[in-house]
Design an enzyme around this catalytic site. Structure first.
Site, short mmCIF file in Angstrom:
data_model
loop_
_atom_site.label_atom_id
_atom_site.label_comp_id
_atom_site.label_asym_id
_atom_site.label_seq_id
_atom_site.Cartn_x
_atom_site.Cartn_y
_atom_site.Cartn_z
N TYR A 71 4.09 9.68 -10.83
CA TYR A 71 2.81 9.05 -10.07
C TYR A 71 2.07 8.25 -10.89
O TYR A 71 2.11 7.05 -10.72
CB TYR A 71 2.17 10.13 -9.27
CG TYR A 71 1.11 9.44 -8.42
CD1 TYR A 71 1.31 8.79 -7.30
CD2 TYR A 71 -0.34 9.49 -8.62
CE1 TYR A 71 0.46 7.99 -6.46
CE2 TYR A 71 -1.23 8.96 -7.90
CZ TYR A 71 -0.80 8.15 -6.76
OH TYR A 71 -1.69 7.40 -6.04
N LYS A 111 1.62 3.92 -11.50
CA LYS A 111 0.49 2.98 -11.21
C LYS A 111 0.23 2.24 -12.64
O LYS A 111 -0.48 1.27 -12.36
CB LYS A 111 -0.61 4.03 -10.93
CG LYS A 111 -0.45 4.81 -9.58
CD LYS A 111 -0.09 3.74 -8.35
CE LYS A 111 -0.26 4.61 -6.99
NZ LYS A 111 0.12 3.60 -5.98
N ASN A 149 0.86 -1.33 -0.07
CA ASN A 149 -0.11 0.07 0.01
C ASN A 149 0.71 1.18 -0.01
O ASN A 149 0.57 2.26 -0.51
CB ASN A 149 -0.97 0.01 1.18
CG ASN A 149 -1.50 1.40 1.46
OD1 ASN A 149 -2.28 1.79 0.73
ND2 ASN A 149 -1.10 1.97 2.43
P1 NAD Z 1 -1.04 8.48 2.61
O1 NAD Z 1 -0.11 9.55 2.26
O2 NAD Z 1 -1.96 8.94 3.82
O3 NAD Z 1 -0.35 7.36 3.24
C1 NAD Z 1 0.95 6.82 2.48
C2 NAD Z 1 1.53 5.69 3.41
O4 NAD Z 1 2.70 5.25 2.76
C3 NAD Z 1 2.12 6.25 4.77
O5 NAD Z 1 1.79 5.35 5.85
C4 NAD Z 1 3.44 6.44 4.58
O6 NAD Z 1 4.05 6.58 5.90
C5 NAD Z 1 3.95 5.49 3.74
N1 NAD Z 1 5.07 5.51 3.16
C6 NAD Z 1 5.29 6.89 2.00
N2 NAD Z 1 6.51 6.65 1.90
C7 NAD Z 1 7.15 5.51 2.27
C8 NAD Z 1 8.47 4.96 2.49
N3 NAD Z 1 9.31 5.40 1.85
N4 NAD Z 1 8.67 3.76 3.20
C9 NAD Z 1 7.57 3.13 3.82
N5 NAD Z 1 6.37 3.77 3.80
C10 NAD Z 1 6.14 4.93 3.26
O7 NAD Z 1 -1.76 7.90 1.30
P2 NAD Z 1 -3.09 7.12 1.07
O8 NAD Z 1 -4.04 8.32 0.36
O9 NAD Z 1 -3.63 6.54 2.20
O10 NAD Z 1 -2.47 6.41 -0.21
C11 NAD Z 1 -2.21 5.01 0.25
C12 NAD Z 1 -2.07 4.26 -1.33
O11 NAD Z 1 -3.15 4.51 -2.00
C13 NAD Z 1 -0.95 5.02 -1.93
O12 NAD Z 1 -0.28 3.89 -2.74
C14 NAD Z 1 -1.62 5.71 -3.16
O13 NAD Z 1 -0.73 5.88 -3.99
C15 NAD Z 1 -2.86 5.07 -3.35
N6 NAD Z 1 -4.11 5.76 -3.73
C16 NAD Z 1 -4.63 6.84 -2.81
C17 NAD Z 1 -5.47 7.64 -3.31
C18 NAD Z 1 -6.08 8.76 -2.64
O14 NAD Z 1 -7.15 9.59 -3.05
N7 NAD Z 1 -5.80 8.84 -1.19
C19 NAD Z 1 -6.18 7.31 -4.74
C20 NAD Z 1 -5.61 6.34 -5.40
C21 NAD Z 1 -4.54 5.82 -4.90
#
Ligand code: NAD
Length: 245
Positions: free
Chosen positions: A153, A157, A88
């Site tokens: 980004y 994906k 994730n």
């Molecule tokens: P967020 O920024 O709230 O959380 C991201 C998480 O990834 C955090 O826990 C962070 O500590 C961890 N992370 C980042 N860099 C890291 C590293 N170098 N090592 C270890 N951990 C690391 O993001 P989110 O919105 O919860 O997104 C989670 C996933 O879902 C991501 O892959 C994101 O691309 C994907 N996503 C999110 C959305 C959205 O709208 N929020 C939409 C599509 C996809």
């Protein structure tokens, strides 16, 4: 739905990852919360006192095969198996092509793509040995449409979707299912960092009439991680309220 199974959730300290951790714990799994720093992992664990006997924290560098292998070994040692890997962790980007440094571009590739390769390899070795398992990767709606900035980004994906479909085919013989979840706009820190107008514009075009909640996305991870999805592999499951772009 996950009783007796052990999951690793990368980026499990907040946002969608933390919602997955909670959902998996509620459904009976043992969970290893993986984060970038010991401090944030321990903070996340402290929010779940009722599950202390089924939860542990790990903080390997996700791009280091050695650190990841050692961390996953410790999970197997503590809980006896490694059945579900949730890749994730991710970072977004809005930088324009003209502004990107190679360092920023490759940094995004590292966490969003290379880390998935490294973690999948380490987890699949355990899963193969124990007779099966499942891997679920974080994709995004922009992995279908692209986006008008931050090209690293969506590029990662799109690549996650390719890796997911390829590993599903390669690992099927080892009884390892590989799928991805592609959320639309979901209310987390990642989205809070976007300009308000951008979020409003995107939200207005969502047929279900609202952005996603982390729990909406976690439910998809629950399904794909469970035996309910026993014949589902190589799928990129959209969880976006039918958003188009
Ligand atoms: P967020 O920024 O709230 O959380 C991201 C998480 O990834 C955090 O826990 C962070 O500590 C961890 N992370 C980042 N860099 C890291 C590293 N170098 N090592 C270890 N951990 C690391 O993001 P989110 O919105 O919860 O997104 C989670 C996933 O879902 C991501 O892959 C994101 O691309 C994907 N996503 C999110 C959305 C959205 O709208 N929020 C939409 C599509 C996809």
């Amino acid at each position: 739905m996950l009783k007796g199974k052990t999951a690793v959730v990368t980026g499990g300290t907040r946002g969608i990852g933390f919602a997955i951790v909670k959902k998996y714990l509620e459904n009976g799994a043992n969970v290893a919360v993986s984060g970038s720093r010991q401090e944030t992992v321990e903070k996340a664990l402290a929010q779940l006192p009722e599950y202390q006997d089924r939860i542990m924290g790990i903080w390997p560098d996700l791009c280091s095969p050695k650190e990841v292998a050692a961390a996953f070994d410790s999970v197997k040692e503590r809980f006896g198996s490694l059945d579900i890997l949730v890749n994730n962790a991710g970072v977004s980007s809005r930088t324009s092509l003209y502004e990107y440094t190679l360092e920023e571009f490759t940094g995004i590739l590292d966490i969003n793509l290379k880390a998935i390769f490294v973690c999948s390899q380490a987890a699949a070795r355990h899963m193969k040995e124990q007779g099966g398992g499942t891997i679920i990767n974080a994709s995004s709606m922009v992995g279908e449409y692209g986006q008008p900035c931050g090209c690293a980004y969506p590029a990662t994906k799109f690549a996650v979707n390719g890796l997911t479909k390829s590993l599903a085919r390669e690992l099927a013989k080892d009884h390892i299912r590989v799928n991805a979840v592609a959320p639309g706009v979901t209310k987390t820190d990642m989205v809070a960092a976007l300009p308000k107008e951008m979020v409003e514009r995107i939200s207005a075009g969502i047929p279900l009439g609202r952005p996603g909640e982390p729990v909406d996305v976690a439910n998809a991870y629950l399904y794909l991680g469970s035996d309910m999805a026993s014949y589902v592999t190589g799928v990129v499951l959209r969880v976006d309220g039918a958003a188009m772009n």
